[in-house]
Scaffold this motif. Structure first.
Motif, short mmCIF file in Angstrom:
data_model
loop_
_atom_site.label_atom_id
_atom_site.label_comp_id
_atom_site.label_asym_id
_atom_site.label_seq_id
_atom_site.Cartn_x
_atom_site.Cartn_y
_atom_site.Cartn_z
N ILE A 13 -37.72 16.65 25.86
CA ILE A 13 -38.69 17.73 25.91
C ILE A 13 -40.08 17.12 25.97
O ILE A 13 -40.49 16.41 25.05
N VAL A 14 -40.82 17.41 27.06
CA VAL A 14 -42.12 16.77 27.28
C VAL A 14 -43.25 17.78 27.13
O VAL A 14 -43.43 18.66 27.98
N GLY A 15 -44.03 17.65 26.06
CA GLY A 15 -45.24 18.42 25.86
C GLY A 15 -45.03 19.92 25.81
O GLY A 15 -43.90 20.43 25.68
N ASP A 16 -46.13 20.66 25.92
CA ASP A 16 -46.08 22.12 25.84
C ASP A 16 -45.21 22.76 26.93
O ASP A 16 -44.50 23.73 26.64
N PRO A 17 -45.23 22.24 28.18
CA PRO A 17 -44.35 22.85 29.19
C PRO A 17 -42.87 22.75 28.81
O PRO A 17 -42.11 23.68 29.04
N GLY A 18 -42.48 21.62 28.21
CA GLY A 18 -41.10 21.46 27.78
C GLY A 18 -40.75 22.39 26.64
O GLY A 18 -39.66 22.98 26.60
N ILE A 19 -41.68 22.53 25.69
CA ILE A 19 -41.45 23.45 24.58
C ILE A 19 -41.34 24.89 25.09
O ILE A 19 -40.48 25.66 24.66
N GLU A 20 -42.23 25.24 26.02
CA GLU A 20 -42.22 26.59 26.59
C GLU A 20 -40.89 26.89 27.28
O GLU A 20 -40.31 27.97 27.10
N MET A 21 -40.39 25.92 28.05
CA MET A 21 -39.10 26.12 28.72
C MET A 21 -37.97 26.26 27.71
O MET A 21 -37.08 27.11 27.86
N THR A 22 -38.02 25.45 26.68
CA THR A 22 -36.97 25.49 25.67
C THR A 22 -37.01 26.82 24.92
O THR A 22 -35.97 27.45 24.69
N ASN A 23 -38.20 27.25 24.53
CA ASN A 23 -38.34 28.53 23.84
C ASN A 23 -37.83 29.69 24.69
O ASN A 23 -37.18 30.61 24.19
N THR A 24 -38.12 29.63 25.97
CA THR A 24 -37.82 30.76 26.86
C THR A 24 -36.35 30.83 27.24
O THR A 24 -35.76 31.91 27.26
N PHE A 25 -35.74 29.67 27.51
CA PHE A 25 -34.42 29.70 28.13
C PHE A 25 -33.27 29.15 27.28
O PHE A 25 -32.12 29.44 27.58
N LEU A 26 -33.56 28.34 26.27
CA LEU A 26 -32.44 27.75 25.53
C LEU A 26 -31.52 28.80 24.89
O LEU A 26 -30.29 28.67 24.99
N PRO A 27 -32.05 29.84 24.22
CA PRO A 27 -31.11 30.81 23.63
C PRO A 27 -30.13 31.41 24.63
O PRO A 27 -28.94 31.56 24.32
N SER A 28 -30.61 31.74 25.83
CA SER A 28 -29.72 32.33 26.83
C SER A 28 -28.74 31.29 27.38
O SER A 28 -27.59 31.62 27.70
N LEU A 29 -29.18 30.03 27.47
CA LEU A 29 -28.27 28.98 27.94
C LEU A 29 -27.18 28.70 26.91
O LEU A 29 -26.03 28.40 27.26
N ILE A 30 -27.53 28.79 25.63
CA ILE A 30 -26.52 28.63 24.58
C ILE A 30 -25.45 29.70 24.73
O ILE A 30 -24.25 29.43 24.61
N LYS A 31 -25.88 30.92 25.02
CA LYS A 31 -24.92 32.01 25.23
C LYS A 31 -24.12 31.80 26.51
O LYS A 31 -22.90 32.00 26.54
N LYS A 32 -24.81 31.40 27.58
CA LYS A 32 -24.12 31.20 28.86
C LYS A 32 -23.00 30.18 28.75
O LYS A 32 -21.90 30.39 29.28
N TYR A 33 -23.28 29.08 28.07
CA TYR A 33 -22.28 28.01 27.96
C TYR A 33 -21.43 28.13 26.70
O TYR A 33 -20.58 27.26 26.45
N ASN A 34 -21.68 29.18 25.93
CA ASN A 34 -20.92 29.40 24.70
C ASN A 34 -20.90 28.12 23.84
O ASN A 34 -19.86 27.67 23.37
N ALA A 35 -22.08 27.55 23.67
CA ALA A 35 -22.21 26.26 23.00
C ALA A 35 -21.99 26.41 21.49
O ALA A 35 -22.60 27.27 20.84
N ASP A 36 -21.13 25.56 20.96
CA ASP A 36 -20.87 25.54 19.52
C ASP A 36 -21.87 24.65 18.78
O ASP A 36 -22.11 24.85 17.58
N PHE A 37 -22.43 23.68 19.49
CA PHE A 37 -23.29 22.68 18.85
C PHE A 37 -24.36 22.27 19.85
O PHE A 37 -24.05 22.02 21.02
N VAL A 38 -25.62 22.20 19.38
CA VAL A 38 -26.74 21.94 20.29
C VAL A 38 -27.58 20.77 19.77
O VAL A 38 -27.92 20.70 18.59
N ILE A 39 -27.90 19.86 20.68
CA ILE A 39 -28.71 18.67 20.38
C ILE A 39 -29.88 18.64 21.35
O ILE A 39 -29.71 18.99 22.53
N ALA A 40 -31.05 18.25 20.88
CA ALA A 40 -32.21 18.16 21.77
C ALA A 40 -32.99 16.89 21.47
O ALA A 40 -33.23 16.55 20.31
N ASN A 41 -33.39 16.19 22.53
CA ASN A 41 -34.26 15.02 22.35
C ASN A 41 -35.71 15.52 22.41
O ASN A 41 -36.14 16.08 23.41
N ALA A 42 -36.46 15.27 21.32
CA ALA A 42 -37.82 15.81 21.22
C ALA A 42 -38.87 14.73 20.99
O ALA A 42 -39.96 15.02 20.49
#
Length: 272
Positions: A13-42
Protein backbone atom coordinates in the motif's frame (compact mmCIF):
# COMPACT_ATOMS: atom_id res chain seq x y z
CA UNK A 1 -13.76 -31.69 -2.06
CA UNK A 2 -11.39 -30.98 0.84
CA UNK A 3 -12.12 -28.08 3.18
CA UNK A 4 -10.11 -24.98 2.35
CA UNK A 5 -9.32 -21.60 3.84
CA UNK A 6 -9.35 -18.53 1.61
CA UNK A 7 -6.58 -15.95 2.06
CA UNK A 8 -6.53 -12.49 0.47
CA UNK A 9 -3.30 -10.48 0.35
CA UNK A 10 -3.08 -6.75 -0.43
CA UNK A 11 0.18 -5.78 -2.17
CA UNK A 12 2.34 -2.86 -0.96
CA UNK A 13 0.00 0.00 0.00
CA UNK A 14 1.68 3.21 -1.22
CA UNK A 15 0.73 6.54 0.36
CA UNK A 16 -2.71 8.15 0.46
CA UNK A 17 -3.79 6.77 -2.95
CA UNK A 18 -3.13 3.24 -1.71
CA UNK A 19 -5.00 3.85 1.52
CA UNK A 20 -7.90 5.36 -0.42
CA UNK A 21 -8.11 2.32 -2.70
CA UNK A 22 -7.94 -0.04 0.25
CA UNK A 23 -10.62 1.87 2.17
CA UNK A 24 -12.91 1.97 -0.85
CA UNK A 25 -12.60 -1.51 -2.29
CA UNK A 26 -11.12 -3.98 0.20
CA UNK A 27 -14.39 -4.72 2.07
CA UNK A 28 -16.17 -5.60 -1.18
CA UNK A 29 -13.21 -7.67 -2.39
CA UNK A 30 -13.24 -9.61 0.88
CA UNK A 31 -16.88 -10.42 0.19
CA UNK A 32 -16.27 -11.20 -3.48
CA UNK A 33 -13.54 -13.72 -2.69
CA UNK A 34 -15.19 -14.91 0.51
CA UNK A 35 -11.85 -14.41 2.24
CA UNK A 36 -11.42 -16.02 5.65
CA UNK A 37 -8.12 -14.31 6.40
CA UNK A 38 -6.66 -11.03 5.11
CA UNK A 39 -3.05 -9.80 5.08
CA UNK A 40 -1.80 -6.42 3.85
CA UNK A 41 1.70 -5.06 3.32
CA UNK A 42 1.69 -1.48 4.63
CA UNK A 43 5.38 -0.55 4.84
CA UNK A 44 4.88 2.26 2.28
CA UNK A 45 1.49 3.42 3.51
CA UNK A 46 2.48 6.62 5.36
CA UNK A 47 3.63 9.22 2.83
CA UNK A 48 5.24 6.42 0.81
CA UNK A 49 7.67 5.35 3.56
CA UNK A 50 6.75 3.50 6.74
CA UNK A 51 3.41 3.32 8.55
CA UNK A 52 1.72 4.58 11.70
CA UNK A 53 -0.79 3.48 14.33
CA UNK A 54 -3.84 5.10 12.76
CA UNK A 55 -3.18 3.40 9.41
CA UNK A 56 -2.74 0.00 11.05
CA UNK A 57 -5.90 0.41 13.14
CA UNK A 58 -7.81 1.53 10.04
CA UNK A 59 -6.69 -1.60 8.17
CA UNK A 60 -7.83 -3.78 11.06
CA UNK A 61 -11.25 -2.10 10.96
CA UNK A 62 -11.49 -2.86 7.23
CA UNK A 63 -11.02 -6.59 7.91
CA UNK A 64 -7.25 -7.00 7.69
CA UNK A 65 -5.96 -9.57 10.18
CA UNK A 66 -2.21 -9.05 9.80
CA UNK A 67 -0.07 -6.15 8.53
CA UNK A 68 3.35 -7.01 7.10
CA UNK A 69 6.36 -4.81 6.36
CA UNK A 70 9.76 -4.60 4.73
CA UNK A 71 12.77 -2.32 4.41
CA UNK A 72 10.67 0.72 5.42
CA UNK A 73 9.19 -0.90 8.52
CA UNK A 74 11.45 1.16 10.77
CA UNK A 75 11.23 4.50 8.93
CA UNK A 76 8.69 6.02 11.34
CA UNK A 77 9.93 5.60 14.91
CA UNK A 78 6.57 6.41 16.51
CA UNK A 79 5.31 2.98 15.40
CA UNK A 80 7.99 1.13 17.41
CA UNK A 81 6.08 0.92 20.71
CA UNK A 82 2.98 -0.27 18.88
CA UNK A 83 5.07 -2.96 17.15
CA UNK A 84 6.39 -4.11 20.52
CA UNK A 85 2.88 -4.33 22.01
CA UNK A 86 1.05 -6.09 19.15
CA UNK A 87 1.66 -9.15 17.01
CA UNK A 88 -0.77 -8.18 14.23
CA UNK A 89 1.91 -5.89 12.77
CA UNK A 90 4.99 -7.77 11.60
CA UNK A 91 8.39 -6.68 10.30
CA UNK A 92 11.03 -8.83 8.56
CA UNK A 93 12.23 -11.54 10.92
CA UNK A 94 15.83 -11.48 9.72
CA UNK A 95 16.68 -8.01 11.04
CA UNK A 96 19.23 -8.27 13.87
CA UNK A 97 17.94 -8.97 17.38
CA UNK A 98 16.97 -5.96 19.46
CA UNK A 99 14.74 -4.31 16.86
CA UNK A 100 11.11 -3.60 17.68
CA UNK A 101 8.39 -6.04 16.69
CA UNK A 102 8.00 -9.64 15.63
CA UNK A 103 8.88 -11.36 12.37
CA UNK A 104 6.20 -14.04 12.59
CA UNK A 105 3.18 -15.02 14.63
CA UNK A 106 0.22 -17.40 14.58
CA UNK A 107 -3.35 -16.17 14.41
CA UNK A 108 -6.78 -17.74 14.91
CA UNK A 109 -9.06 -17.41 11.91
CA UNK A 110 -12.18 -15.34 12.71
CA UNK A 111 -15.30 -17.50 12.81
CA UNK A 112 -13.06 -20.57 12.50
CA UNK A 113 -11.06 -20.25 15.68
CA UNK A 114 -10.11 -23.92 15.70
CA UNK A 115 -8.03 -23.09 12.60
CA UNK A 116 -4.82 -21.05 12.83
CA UNK A 117 -2.71 -19.31 10.21
CA UNK A 118 0.99 -18.62 10.65
CA UNK A 119 2.34 -15.50 8.95
CA UNK A 120 6.07 -14.97 8.36
CA UNK A 121 7.69 -11.75 7.12
CA UNK A 122 11.20 -11.86 5.64
CA UNK A 123 13.47 -9.49 3.73
CA UNK A 124 15.96 -10.23 0.98
CA UNK A 125 19.62 -9.22 0.93
CA UNK A 126 20.43 -8.91 -2.77
CA UNK A 127 20.63 -5.18 -3.68
CA UNK A 128 19.26 -4.40 -0.21
CA UNK A 129 20.49 -3.78 3.34
CA UNK A 130 23.03 -6.20 4.77
CA UNK A 131 20.95 -8.10 7.30
CA UNK A 132 20.71 -11.71 8.44
CA UNK A 133 20.17 -14.65 6.06
CA UNK A 134 16.45 -15.00 5.19
CA UNK A 135 16.82 -18.65 4.16
CA UNK A 136 18.13 -19.76 7.55
CA UNK A 137 15.62 -17.52 9.31
CA UNK A 138 12.81 -19.11 7.28
CA UNK A 139 13.91 -22.63 8.19
CA UNK A 140 13.91 -21.81 11.90
CA UNK A 141 10.58 -19.94 11.87
CA UNK A 142 8.75 -22.50 9.73
CA UNK A 143 9.81 -25.32 12.03
CA UNK A 144 8.48 -23.36 15.02
CA UNK A 145 5.19 -22.48 13.34
CA UNK A 146 4.53 -25.98 12.07
CA UNK A 147 4.35 -27.12 15.70
CA UNK A 148 1.00 -25.25 15.87
CA UNK A 149 -0.29 -25.08 12.30
CA UNK A 150 0.49 -26.29 8.80
CA UNK A 151 -1.21 -23.27 7.19
CA UNK A 152 1.61 -20.76 6.76
CA UNK A 153 1.77 -17.61 4.64
CA UNK A 154 5.11 -15.93 3.81
CA UNK A 155 5.64 -12.33 2.67
CA UNK A 156 9.18 -12.14 1.27
CA UNK A 157 10.12 -8.50 0.74
CA UNK A 158 13.00 -8.58 -1.73
CA UNK A 159 14.45 -6.80 -4.76
CA UNK A 160 15.88 -9.66 -6.82
CA UNK A 161 13.50 -12.03 -8.57
CA UNK A 162 16.10 -14.80 -8.39
CA UNK A 163 16.27 -14.50 -4.61
CA UNK A 164 12.48 -14.67 -4.32
CA UNK A 165 12.21 -17.67 -6.61
CA UNK A 166 15.07 -19.40 -4.79
CA UNK A 167 13.33 -19.01 -1.44
CA UNK A 168 10.11 -20.30 -2.96
CA UNK A 169 11.79 -23.51 -4.03
CA UNK A 170 13.59 -23.71 -0.68
CA UNK A 171 10.37 -23.63 1.37
CA UNK A 172 8.15 -25.61 -1.01
CA UNK A 173 6.42 -28.23 1.13
CA UNK A 174 7.15 -26.28 4.33
CA UNK A 175 4.75 -23.35 3.81
CA UNK A 176 1.38 -22.89 2.10
CA UNK A 177 1.78 -19.60 0.20
CA UNK A 178 4.70 -17.28 -0.52
CA UNK A 179 4.21 -13.88 -2.11
CA UNK A 180 7.02 -11.56 -3.07
CA UNK A 181 6.72 -7.85 -2.32
CA UNK A 182 8.86 -4.69 -2.66
CA UNK A 183 9.27 -4.24 -6.43
CA UNK A 184 5.66 -2.98 -6.81
CA UNK A 185 5.15 -4.60 -10.22
CA UNK A 186 2.83 -7.59 -10.25
CA UNK A 187 4.37 -10.61 -11.96
CA UNK A 188 2.61 -13.11 -14.20
CA UNK A 189 3.99 -16.29 -12.65
CA UNK A 190 1.43 -17.30 -10.01
CA UNK A 191 1.65 -21.07 -9.70
CA UNK A 192 1.69 -23.99 -7.29
CA UNK A 193 5.08 -25.64 -6.85
CA UNK A 194 5.36 -29.46 -6.80
CA UNK A 195 5.13 -29.86 -3.01
CA UNK A 196 2.17 -27.51 -2.60
CA UNK A 197 3.53 -23.97 -2.17
CA UNK A 198 1.42 -21.30 -3.84
CA UNK A 199 3.95 -18.84 -5.25
CA UNK A 200 4.13 -15.48 -7.03
CA UNK A 201 7.32 -13.44 -7.46
CA UNK A 202 5.61 -10.12 -6.71
CA UNK A 203 2.06 -9.25 -5.68
CA UNK A 204 2.27 -5.71 -7.06
CA UNK A 205 1.32 -2.48 -5.32
CA UNK A 206 -1.84 -0.71 -4.22
CA UNK A 207 -1.63 2.94 -5.20
CA UNK A 208 -1.17 5.25 -8.18
CA UNK A 209 -0.20 3.70 -11.50
CA UNK A 210 0.22 7.16 -13.05
CA UNK A 211 3.64 6.98 -11.44
CA UNK A 212 6.96 5.22 -11.18
CA UNK A 213 6.17 2.37 -8.74
CA UNK A 214 3.87 4.70 -6.82
CA UNK A 215 6.11 7.76 -6.80
CA UNK A 216 5.82 11.03 -8.74
CA UNK A 217 7.03 10.52 -12.34
CA UNK A 218 8.89 13.82 -12.69
CA UNK A 219 10.88 13.33 -9.50
CA UNK A 220 11.76 9.75 -10.45
CA UNK A 221 12.92 10.73 -13.94
CA UNK A 222 14.99 13.60 -12.56
CA UNK A 223 16.75 11.27 -10.14
CA UNK A 224 17.76 9.00 -13.00
CA UNK A 225 18.81 11.80 -15.34
CA UNK A 226 20.86 13.79 -12.83
CA UNK A 227 22.16 11.04 -10.57
CA UNK A 228 21.38 13.40 -7.67
CA UNK A 229 19.03 12.66 -4.79
CA UNK A 230 15.55 14.17 -5.10
CA UNK A 231 12.94 13.73 -2.39
CA UNK A 232 10.33 11.20 -3.49
CA UNK A 233 6.64 11.97 -3.10
CA UNK A 234 3.67 9.70 -3.64
CA UNK A 235 1.91 10.12 -6.99
CA UNK A 236 -1.81 10.42 -7.66
CA UNK A 237 -4.01 9.06 -10.44
CA UNK A 238 -5.01 5.74 -12.05
CA UNK A 239 -5.23 4.11 -8.64
CA UNK A 240 -5.27 0.32 -8.50
CA UNK A 241 -5.47 -2.34 -5.81
CA UNK A 242 -3.12 -5.24 -6.48
CA UNK A 243 -2.87 -8.41 -4.49
CA UNK A 244 -3.18 -12.18 -4.42
CA UNK A 245 -6.00 -14.59 -3.64
CA UNK A 246 -5.19 -18.12 -2.52
CA UNK A 247 -6.97 -21.19 -1.19
CA UNK A 248 -5.24 -23.63 1.14
CA UNK A 249 -6.28 -27.16 2.07
CA UNK A 250 -6.90 -27.06 5.82
CA UNK A 251 -5.79 -30.63 6.47
CA UNK A 252 -2.58 -30.70 4.43
CA UNK A 253 -1.61 -27.02 4.42
CA UNK A 254 -1.01 -27.21 0.66
CA UNK A 255 -2.16 -24.47 -1.69
CA UNK A 256 -4.86 -25.59 -4.12
CA UNK A 257 -5.46 -22.26 -5.89
CA UNK A 258 -3.57 -18.99 -6.37
CA UNK A 259 -4.32 -16.01 -8.59
CA UNK A 260 -3.15 -12.40 -8.91
CA UNK A 261 -5.73 -9.66 -8.41
CA UNK A 262 -5.71 -6.17 -9.97
CA UNK A 263 -8.73 -3.97 -9.30
CA UNK A 264 -10.35 -2.23 -11.10
CA UNK A 265 -7.84 -3.33 -13.74
CA UNK A 266 -5.31 -1.76 -16.06
CA UNK A 267 -6.38 -0.43 -19.46
CA UNK A 268 -4.37 -1.36 -22.54
CA UNK A 269 -4.05 1.56 -24.97
CA UNK A 270 -3.43 0.62 -28.58
CA UNK A 271 -2.29 3.05 -31.27
CA UNK A 272 -4.50 3.50 -34.30
Amino acid sequence: MADTISIFFVGDIVGDPGIEMTNTFLPSLIKKYNADFVIANAENSHEGFGTNRSIVKNLLNLGVNVVTGGDHSFDKWKIFDYMRENDHILRPLNYPKGNAGLGFSIFPVPNKEDIKVGVLNLQGRTFMKAIDDPFTAAEWALEKMREETNIIFVDFHAEATAEKISLGWHIDGKASVMVGTHTHVQTNDARILPDGLGFITDAGMTGSFDSVIGMDKKVSIKRFMTGVHQKYRAAKGDNQLCGVFAKVDIETGKCVHIEPVTYPGLTNTEGS
